[in-house]
Enzyme design. Structure first.
Site, PDB file in Angstrom:
ATOM      1  N   ASP A  33       0.823  -1.222   0.000  1.00 39.42           N
ATOM      2  CA  ASP A  33       0.000   0.000   0.000  1.00 39.42           C
ATOM      3  C   ASP A  33       0.855   1.270   0.000  1.00 39.42           C
ATOM      4  O   ASP A  33       0.798   2.078   0.939  1.00 39.42           O
ATOM      5  CB  ASP A  33      -0.938   0.047   1.213  1.00 39.42           C
ATOM      6  CG  ASP A  33      -1.902  -1.118   1.272  1.00 39.42           C
ATOM      7  OD1 ASP A  33      -2.276  -1.627   0.205  1.00 39.42           O
ATOM      8  OD2 ASP A  33      -2.289  -1.509   2.383  1.00 39.42           O
ATOM      9  N   GLU A 199     -11.888  -1.626  -3.531  1.00 38.98           N
ATOM     10  CA  GLU A 199     -11.319  -0.878  -2.413  1.00 38.98           C
ATOM     11  C   GLU A 199     -10.195   0.032  -2.904  1.00 38.98           C
ATOM     12  O   GLU A 199      -9.872   0.078  -4.090  1.00 38.98           O
ATOM     13  CB  GLU A 199     -10.780  -1.838  -1.349  1.00 38.98           C
ATOM     14  CG  GLU A 199      -9.698  -2.775  -1.842  1.00 38.98           C
ATOM     15  CD  GLU A 199      -9.296  -3.814  -0.800  1.00 38.98           C
ATOM     16  OE1 GLU A 199      -9.900  -3.848   0.289  1.00 38.98           O
ATOM     17  OE2 GLU A 199      -8.379  -4.610  -1.089  1.00 38.98           O
TER      18      GLU A 199
END
Length: 320
Positions: A33, A199
């Protein structure tokens, strides 16, 4: 459909499978991420990532060598939720000359979640102040899961786009200094199929369009249970003439009705790219960055690597 839309779609189809290899990375390249920002005073790159209470590293170039600095919040978050010592999904931004890192507090697969904020004037080690919750939070029964926040500045008006599974991606206006939510949230992307595996939104403007990038599919655990081909993480996009809704894909399908055109998916030795953001590099122009696993190395979550590719928006749709 207007002729211009037909043309841009045709151009997109012509490029769709020609993915370039990820750009070079040296130094600390095992991350999950990622989020990128440059320091205004000297142009040094800073990269934030999930783990170690938001890990961060610096480099003189997007290619590295990346040097680990430490944790943004080594003491964890002041948000009173499970997971406040294991922070996720950073989003690094510059707001009025101050460096902001939004982070998620949650535990895997539950909705007891909140998006928090840490700030620094310099991004130096031990310079971060935790401000706790932005007011964007969720609990069991909410329409969304309040993680994966991304701040967007639309001419001085701030919006937080966020969400993961449940009813997928939402957006909420923020106050004038982007420290807290200002009003109710609204849905901007939803996949009605299956587990609603959407997401990690990231909003980026190029030309007259706002592009909503997001990750779709199964993100993790590939070393123990590989998903069926095509069901692993990939990066998709929709676009709109507004920052706050009306996003559609290259075929005109609404992003709130399962729309989403693939920007990057598994190819060659790249598997499960996602957790993306967009960075305007001073020499490369727009860059898509993300994490992925290299199938020549291994499929473990701890083996995920920092990847990046320059993006071409000349067709009206981002091409890697």
């Amino acid at each position: 459909m207007h002729f211009s839309s037909v043309l841009s779609t045709a151009l997109w189809v012509g490029f769709v499978h020609g993915y370039g290899a990820p750009g070079a990375c040296s130094g600390a390249c095992n991350i999950h991420d990622p989020s990128l920002v440059q320091r205004e005073s000297d142009g040094v790159y800073f990269r934030f990532s999930t783990g170690n209470k938001i890990s961060y590293a610096s480099s003189s170039s997007i290619e590295g060598p990346w040097t680990a600095i430490g944790s943004v919040l080594p003491g964890g978050s002041s948000i009173d939720l499970a997971g406040n010592d294991d922070l996720w999904a950073p989003d690094a931004q510059v707001v009025n000359g101050v460096y902001y890192v939004y982070y998620s507090v949650s535990t895997f697969g539950v909705q007891d979640s909140a998006i928090g904020l840490a700030t620094s004037d310099s991004m130096d080690a031990d310079s971060w102040t935790d401000h706790g919750s932005t007011g964007i939070k969720s609990s069991s029964g909410s329409s969304y899961n309040a993680i994966d926040g991304n701040l967007f500045n639309d001419g001085g008006s701030y919006y937080m786009t966020f969400g993961s599974f449940w009813q997928d991606i939402f957006q909420a206006p923020m106050n004038g200094d982007a420290t807290s939510v200002a009003s109710s949230s609204y849905n901007v992307a939803f996949d009605p199929a299956g587990t609603h595996a959407v997401e990690g939104p990231y909003l980026y403007k190029n030309g007259n369009y706002y592009y909503l990038f997001f990750s779709a599919g199964i993100c993790c655990g590939y070393d123990s249970s590989r998903p069926a081909a095509g069901e692993e993480y990939k990066i998709k996009v929709c676009r709109s003439s507004s920052a706050t809704g009306g996003f559609v894909d290259a075929n005109g399908v609404a992003c709130t009705d399962g729309g989403g055109t693939v920007v990057l998916e598994s190819h060659d030795n790249v598997y499960g790219p996602g957790g993306q953001g967009i960075f305007t590099d001073p020499s490369l122009g727009p860059v898509l960055y993300y994490h992925y696993v290299d199938t020549n190395i291994g499929y473990g979550d701890g083996q995920k690597l920092f990847g990046w590719n320059a993006i071409d928006f000349s067709s009206g749709w981002p091409v890697v």
